[in-house]
Design an enzyme around this catalytic site. Structure first.
Site, short mmCIF file in Angstrom:
data_model
loop_
_atom_site.label_atom_id
_atom_site.label_comp_id
_atom_site.label_asym_id
_atom_site.label_seq_id
_atom_site.Cartn_x
_atom_site.Cartn_y
_atom_site.Cartn_z
N SER A 1 -6.20 15.06 39.07
CA SER A 1 -7.44 15.38 39.67
C SER A 1 -8.58 15.31 38.42
O SER A 1 -8.65 13.98 38.06
CB SER A 1 -7.45 16.77 40.03
OG SER A 1 -8.71 17.07 40.61
N ASP B 1 -5.78 14.17 51.19
CA ASP B 1 -4.94 15.03 50.71
C ASP B 1 -4.96 16.63 50.99
O ASP B 1 -5.13 17.26 50.49
CB ASP B 1 -4.49 14.95 49.47
CG ASP B 1 -5.40 15.11 48.30
OD1 ASP B 1 -6.79 15.43 48.85
OD2 ASP B 1 -5.43 15.06 47.20
N HIS C 1 -9.36 -8.55 46.77
CA HIS C 1 -9.90 -7.63 45.57
C HIS C 1 -10.97 -6.64 45.95
O HIS C 1 -11.37 -7.14 47.15
CB HIS C 1 -10.49 -8.65 44.54
CG HIS C 1 -11.24 -8.09 43.45
ND1 HIS C 1 -10.61 -7.28 42.51
CD2 HIS C 1 -12.55 -7.76 42.96
CE1 HIS C 1 -11.21 -6.73 41.52
NE2 HIS C 1 -12.62 -7.13 42.03
#
Length: 635
Positions: A192, A463, A507
């Site tokens: 984090s 998440d 890219h």
């Protein structure tokens, strides 16, 4: 990165695999095959380090005063019984980041500062951060002096960390001491906000070391970097800044908002555009035409041609009232009292703001007349971020020049990507309410009521705390040819492993494998590149259904890290990355009873061996061989 729905963990972890004895035929700094040469450092992140009082504070109406070295973050007993005193020890001046006149707090030191925030029979497990991680190290025989904790005051901005505590000087000395003590480089694990801390350290290091020695220093001191969680900021910082988030603590949201906005680090975790960059501060230090003041913040044409600054949707949608001059969103009686006949009546204005408009201060300027916190946040934004002498952290990060990088994060959980705010009719700090929330989930955007929402959803969701586009930014660090492997998270024999070689990758573009999924199986998808940069490896691991906070305590993550490191230091390793062909048990805890076959599962590795105190059959299933012998299967 911020973890707002629980404790946020930021970490640089340098693991020392020291006790597994193995001789090396090489000397000097070639540590191949010699575990005793690898060393480790842990740098906890936002709200995941204990803070202790460094003052004497008498708290009225309660016997629980604050004395030097008393626990402040997190002491739930004092928080419940003396919340006003507790806040004095937590709050910082929002302009100069100094402590409250009556109480100051400083970060604790050592491993105990990061294992459990509020030690206790009940509170300990609830506030556990790195305790399970340390336990894994002990189980695999790692020596006590091999893990070096380097806590810091997670309330401060990066420049203030160095100014007040010389934090980055100390971190540099920690790496150098570890190298001298163990004879080998370190493994860096950042979770984090820790990724932002480590990034700033690498940029700060450029100004401390001669340019020709910079890469050499990195190669000598850092073997691998494990980045877990966001690289483009977190949406939930907006919720904390405008309406307040309690982190699960028994405090009002308004109080939590005041506390959060007093921290200089609150802006460090806000979302920003991947298309906007600042001047190269490093070269400005060596330029004769060095300019003073803020860095120039420039955006590519894509920023204005694309929608939402590369995010799924506008992050903030807010109603601005048509009247001004009151205190920020006054209460209903105040409005009625001041409602003179000459006052113009009108409808509130709905405004939307992208990640760029948050990072460059446009949003805070727009609400400056309605919210007192916006002025303070704007001041910190300009002083500690756009005006930072080392780095503007609110810019995208190119691949750092490290030998080995592993980016790890969870996916496919419902994650917040946008908010709707409106006046609450209450005075500051409760002047905003959230009227709706936009989530990303399973390739779609949905509102809190369940309705579909238009936007640019990613290939997966985040998440539960950080959106997918922020987590997956490190995929841009991969080269043009990528090997992709998808395997079950649970122990497996290789029958459900899928592999694609030399997949083309453009890219700064996402890469999505053409692979199948079983709805009942949680997978890990590995993206690996060892060819695009000679002598450098880059890998991305996506873990299905892995929660932002709990991922650092995941036994699956620990297993994969351990196997990769074992592979890297083993002299017999032939491939660039550890094999994904199978995964078997490595610890006694991985063995379990198979009731269908009336025996221990994984009979090649586990056996039934009762030990006094076992209360069920699964506890009596234990490894046949030592962990060191089992690891030889993964070379």
């Amino acid at each position: 990165m911020l973890r707002l729905r629980g404790t946020v963990d930021v970490v640089v972890f340098v693991m020392l695999l020291g006790a597994l004895q193995r001789s090396s035929a090489t000397g000097g700094r070639d540590f191949s095959g010699d575990y005793s040469k690898l060393s480790g450092i842990i740098i906890p992140g936002f709200a995941s380090t204990q803070l202790r009082a460094w003052s004497i504070l008498d708290c009225p109406y309660t016997p629980l005063d604050f004395n030097p070295l008393d626990l402040v973050w997190l002491d739930s007993t004092k928080l419940l019984s003396a919340v006003n005193c507790w806040l004095k020890c937590m709050l910082l001046d929002p302009y100069n980041q100094t402590d409250h006149p009556q109480c100051k707090s400083r970060p604790d030191s050592g491993l105990s500062a990061i294992t459990e925030l509020d030690p206790g029979y009940i509170t300990g497990p609830l506030s556990s951060v790195w305790k399970q991680w340390v336990r894994w190290c002990i189980e695999f025989g790692i020596e006590a002096n091999a893990i070096i904790a380097s806590p810091y005051d997670w309330r401060l901005s990066a420049s203030k960390l160095e100014e007040r505590d010389l934090y980055f000087h100390k971190l540099k000395l920690t790496f150098e001491t570890a190298l001298k003590l163990r004879g080998g480089p370190s493994l860096v694990f950042a979770h984090s906000l820790g990724n932002n801390v480590f990034r700033y350290f690498l940029e700060w290091l450029k100004l401390e070391i001669a340019p020709k020695k910079y890469i050499q220093w990195l190669d000598e001191h850092i073997h691998a970097y494990f980045a877990v969680a966001p690289l483009l900021g977190s949406i939930q910082t907006i919720e904390a800044a405008l309406s307040g988030y309690t982190f699960g603590l028994p405090v009002p949201e308004g109080t939590a908002r005041v506390m959060f906005n007093s921290f200089g680090s609150s802006i460090w975790m806000m979302p920003f555009s991947k298309y906007c960059r600042a001047d190269n501060t490093y070269w400005k230090h060596f330029s004769e035409s060095k300019r003073k003041g803020h860095h120039i913040y420039q955006c590519d044409e894509q920023e204005f041609q694309s929608n939402y600054s590369g995010w799924p949707t506008n992050i903030i949608n807010i109603e601005i009232p048509s009247t001004r001059g009151f205190e920020a969103y006054p209460s209903v009686p105040e409005v009625a009292e001041a409602n003179m006949p000459s006052m113009e009546c009108g409808y509130p204005t709905q405004l939307s703001f992208s990640a760029r408009e948050i990072a460059d201060g446009t949003f805070f300027k727009a609400i400056e007349d309605y919210d007192p916190d916006s002025k303070r946040l704007l001041y910190q934004l300009q002083k500690s971020y756009h005006g930072d002498p080392v780095l503007n952290p609110l810019t995208p990060w190119d691949r750092p020049p490290l030998k080995n990088i592993f980016c790890i994060y969870g996916i496919d959980l419902r994650t917040e990507v946008g908010y709707y705010f409106a006046p609450s009719g209450k005075p500051y700090p409760d002047n905003w309410i959230i009227t709706d929330v936009i989530y990303e989930f399973e390739g779609s955007l949905i509102s809190r009521s369940g309705n579909l929402y238009e936007g640019n959803p990613g290939a997966a969701s985040g998440d539960e705390t950080v959106p997918y586009n922020s987590l997956s930014w490190c995929k841009t660090w991969l080269g043009s040819k990528v090997n992709i492997t998808r395997a079950p998270q649970s122990p497996h024999n290789g029958s459900d492993v899928q592999v694609e070689f030399n997949v083309e990758h453009h890219h700064e573009a996402d890469i999505v494998p053409n692979m199948t999924r079983s709805p009942r199986v949680k997978y890990i998808t590995y993206y690996e590149d060892s060819e695009s940069i000679p002598g450098r490896r880059t890998a991305v691991w996506e873990l299905d259904k892995a929660n932002h906070r709990n991922i650092v305590r995941s036994p699956i993550l620990m297993r994969e890290l351990w196997l990769q490191m074992w592979h890297d230091i083993h002299p017999g390793a032939k491939s660039k990355f550890v094999t994904k062909g199978k995964r078997g048990p490595l610890r006694d805890e991985d063995c379990y009873w198979d009731y269908g076959k009336a025996r221990c599962a994984w009979p090649d590795h586990c056996e039934y061996r009762y030990v006094f105190g076992d209360v069920h059959l699964g506890q009596s299933c234990r490894l046949k061989d030592s962990s060191a012998d089992l690891l030889l299967h993964y070379v």
